[in-house]
Write an enzyme that holds these catalytic residues in place. Sequence first.
Site, PDB file in Angstrom:
ATOM      1  CB  THR A 130      -0.343  -3.356   6.347  1.00 47.09           C
ATOM      2  OG1 THR A 130      -1.516  -3.458   5.525  1.00 47.09           O
ATOM      3  CG2 THR A 130       0.185  -1.932   6.317  1.00 47.09           C
ATOM      4  CG  ASP A 131      -3.047  -7.238   3.594  1.00 51.92           C
ATOM      5  OD1 ASP A 131      -3.496  -6.491   4.492  1.00 51.92           O
ATOM      6  OD2 ASP A 131      -3.572  -7.327   2.471  1.00 51.92           O
ATOM      7  CB  SER A 146       2.179  -7.387   1.475  1.00 52.79           C
ATOM      8  OG  SER A 146       1.087  -7.164   2.330  1.00 52.79           O
ATOM      9  CB  THR A 206      -0.938   0.009   1.224  1.00 55.38           C
ATOM     10  OG1 THR A 206      -1.812  -1.114   1.155  1.00 55.38           O
ATOM     11  CG2 THR A 206      -1.762   1.276   1.288  1.00 55.38           C
TER      12      THR A 206
END
Length: 301
Positions: free
Chosen positions: A85-86, A52, A6
Site C-alpha cells: 500500500t505504501d 513497497s 503487506t
Amino acid sequence: MATGGTIAGRAASAGDNIGYTAGQVGVEELLDAVPGLRDVVAGAEQVAQVDSKDMSFEVWRALALRCAHWLGRDDIAGLVITHGTDTLEETAFFLQAVLSPAKPVVLTCAMRPATAMAPDGPQNMLDAAAVALHPGAQGVTAVCAGVIHSAADVAKRHTYRLDAFSSGDAGAVGYVEEGRVRQLRAWPVPRPAPGVLERFVAATSLPRVEIVTSHAGAGGALVNALVQQGVDGLVVAATGNGTVHRDLEAALLNAQAAGTKIVRTSRCAEGVVLARGDDRFPAAAMSAAKARIALVLELLG
C-alpha cells in the site's frame, strides 16, 4: 502478477496486524487462498517480492515490461497486480504514464498481512479480478476495500484503516459489490508520450529528481546541496495554493537559473494549484510523489 507488500506479509501470530514482514507469501499461495480465483486466472507471475516502501525504478522497469507482454496476448482480458500500500499510488501512476492499456490493469493490496485472523487481501484480489474482467474496463486502476480508484487520483490517506485509499475530490471510478462492478465515472484513458516506455527501459541511468517541502522556517540549504550534487529536477511540495517560503523560493530560483527543472505542487490533500500570472514555477495537478515520476519521464526526452 505479484510484487510483494503487506498482502504477501507474514506475522508471528494471527492477532498481529502491524508487526509483520512484508513480501513473504508467493503468488501461488496467494491464489490458493482465494476460492474460485484460479478459475479465471490464465497465468501467475512473481515479478518482485518487496516491501513497497522499498519500491524502485528497477522493479518498475521489470513490471512494465511484463505488463506489456501480457497485455499483448489476445487471450488475456486484463491484469491484476498485487502490491504494497505504501507506494501503490506511485506504481499505478507510473504504469498509466508508460503503458497504453486498452485492457484494464488493476492494482490491489491489503492493509493486513496474509496471516491475519481476518485478512483483507483475498477479498481485494477477488474484487480486482472482477474489475479486470468487466466489459469495457480499461486503463490503470487500484481496487481496495471495494472501491475502484483511477491511477491519476488514488492516494493513501490513512495509516491503518482497511479503506486506506481515497480519490480526493475527483471521486471513485466505481465500486465492486458482491462481485459486480458499479461504475460511477469513465475509466481512465492512458495518454503516454510516444516512446516513453522504450526510453525508460533503454535508459542506463534515469534523471535524478528529488522532492523538497515548503514549511514554516523553510530555507534553501537542502536545495543548494542537491544542486551541487547535480540533481536534474526538483518538485516542491508547497503550502496552500502552491505558495513557497521566500528563502526556499530564492534557492529554487537560483537552481532554476542553473538549469534544474522545478515543478510545484501542493501539500494539501485535495484540490490542485491554480495558476496565477506571476507564477515563477510551473505547477502540476498531482501529488508531489506523482509529479516526481512525471518529471523523471519528461526529462528522459
